[in-house]
Design an enzyme around this catalytic site. Structure first.
Site, PDB file in Angstrom:
ATOM      1  N   CYS A 176       6.287  -0.075  -1.485  1.00 28.67           N
ATOM      2  CA  CYS A 176       6.778  -1.259  -0.779  1.00 28.67           C
ATOM      3  C   CYS A 176       5.634  -2.175  -0.372  1.00 28.67           C
ATOM      4  CB  CYS A 176       7.628  -0.872   0.419  1.00 28.67           C
ATOM      5  SG  CYS A 176       6.803  -0.008   1.756  1.00 28.67           S
ATOM      6  N   CYS A 177       6.014  -3.420  -0.040  1.00 21.96           N
ATOM      7  CA  CYS A 177       5.068  -4.434   0.396  1.00 21.96           C
ATOM      8  C   CYS A 177       4.070  -4.737  -0.721  1.00 21.96           C
ATOM      9  CB  CYS A 177       4.390  -3.982   1.686  1.00 21.96           C
ATOM     10  SG  CYS A 177       3.563  -5.306   2.601  1.00 21.96           S
ATOM     11  N   ILE A 178       2.764  -4.607  -0.475  1.00 29.50           N
ATOM     12  CA  ILE A 178       1.743  -4.901  -1.471  1.00 29.50           C
ATOM     13  C   ILE A 178       1.493  -3.725  -2.406  1.00 29.50           C
ATOM     14  CG2 ILE A 178      -0.202  -4.128  -0.041  1.00 29.50           C
ATOM     15  CD1 ILE A 178      -0.161  -7.249  -2.330  1.00 29.50           C
TER      16      ILE A 178
END
Length: 268
Positions: A176-178
């Site tokens: 998730c995210c970066i």
């Protein structure tokens, strides 16, 4: 109590009468008849951290949300982090590097793990059904050099090994995210999402990451913050999380969607 017995006794007697007999001819107890189904095996999930703190390690809210959703999903979790030095230490009150400090990724990650953590070098796909990577700048600074080198980044050797092992074994990986940039770099042609591809007035401040993912040879799929993208072929599941500026509960819901899909892909 008498009324309760009047309701329960006939049902227990009926369950006993219809219950299969054991090899020795005895009938299992009514309690055993009611609770005799075999428990489902628990999915064994490895959670890989990158330090402690959004700007130089793991995004703590993301890690916590993943752990809550895994707990709710009945998973057995083991936490790992590489035993390496952080790229740098950020003073989170100022958002600036602290020049005089140095920290270890495994030691810092142990804060989130409440001390129950292992060196990433010990993680083997043979012992787990899935792996999940939270975001935070640590994924781009400590698990890889993406924050500095972009598409030309290098990935920590154990992170790369783990991604290839799980992929080769047909076991799901969630990011998730970066963190999806890790899969984009290591698993060429993989499908991932980091959300939208335009900043949209600051709602998606890191939208440029989508172009970097394409430059790495991966396919970027536009998704909302509460959604997860599932690459069925590669068994890679991703969600934007804090790539979006939004309320915390939306990020929590998106992470929940990612965890749910990962657990379903384990088949447990």
């Amino acid at each position: 109590m008498a009324a309760l017995r009047a309701l329960l006794v006939p049902r227990l007697a009926a369950a006993s009468a219809s219950a299969p007999r054991a090899p020795d001819g005895r009938t299992p107890s009514p309690r055993a008849a009611l609770h005799g189904s075999a428990p489902r095996p628990r999915a064994r999930v490895a959670l890989v951290l990158s330090g402690c703190g959004v700007y130089d390690g793991t995004e703590i809210h993301e890690a916590s949300a993943i752990l809550v959703h895994l707990s709710r999903g009945g998973a057995e979790v083991q936490i790992f982090a590489p035993d390496v030095r952080q790229m740098h230490v950020i003073d989170h009150t100022k958002g600036q590097p602290s020049e005089s400090e140095g920290r270890n990724v495994l030691t810092e990650s142990a804060r989130i793990a409440r001390g129950k953590i292992s060196d990433l070098a010990q993680l083997s796909a043979a012992n787990h059904d899935a792996a999940i990577f939270p975001g935070g700048f640590g994924a781009a600074k400590n698990l890889s050099t993406f924050a500095v080198d972009g598409k030309d980044c290098k990935v920590n050797k154990d992170v790369e090994r783990v991604l290839r092992e799980f992929h080769g074994a047909g076991k799901p990986v969630g990011l998730c995210c970066i963190a999806p940039v890790l899969a984009a770099k290591v698993l060429r042609g993989v499908e991932v999402t980091v959300g939208h591809e335009q900043e949209e007035g600051g709602k998606w401040p890191y939208a440029g990451t989508a172009e970097a993912i394409k430059a790495l040879g991966a396919k970027h799929c536009v998704k909302g913050v509460t959604e997860a993208h599932v690459d069925q072929k590669n068994k890679v599941v991703t969600t934007p999380a804090f790539m979006c500026e939004t309320a915390l509960h939306h990020i929590y819901d998106g992470i929940g969607a990612m965890v749910k899909e990962v657990l379903e892909l384990t088949g447990k």
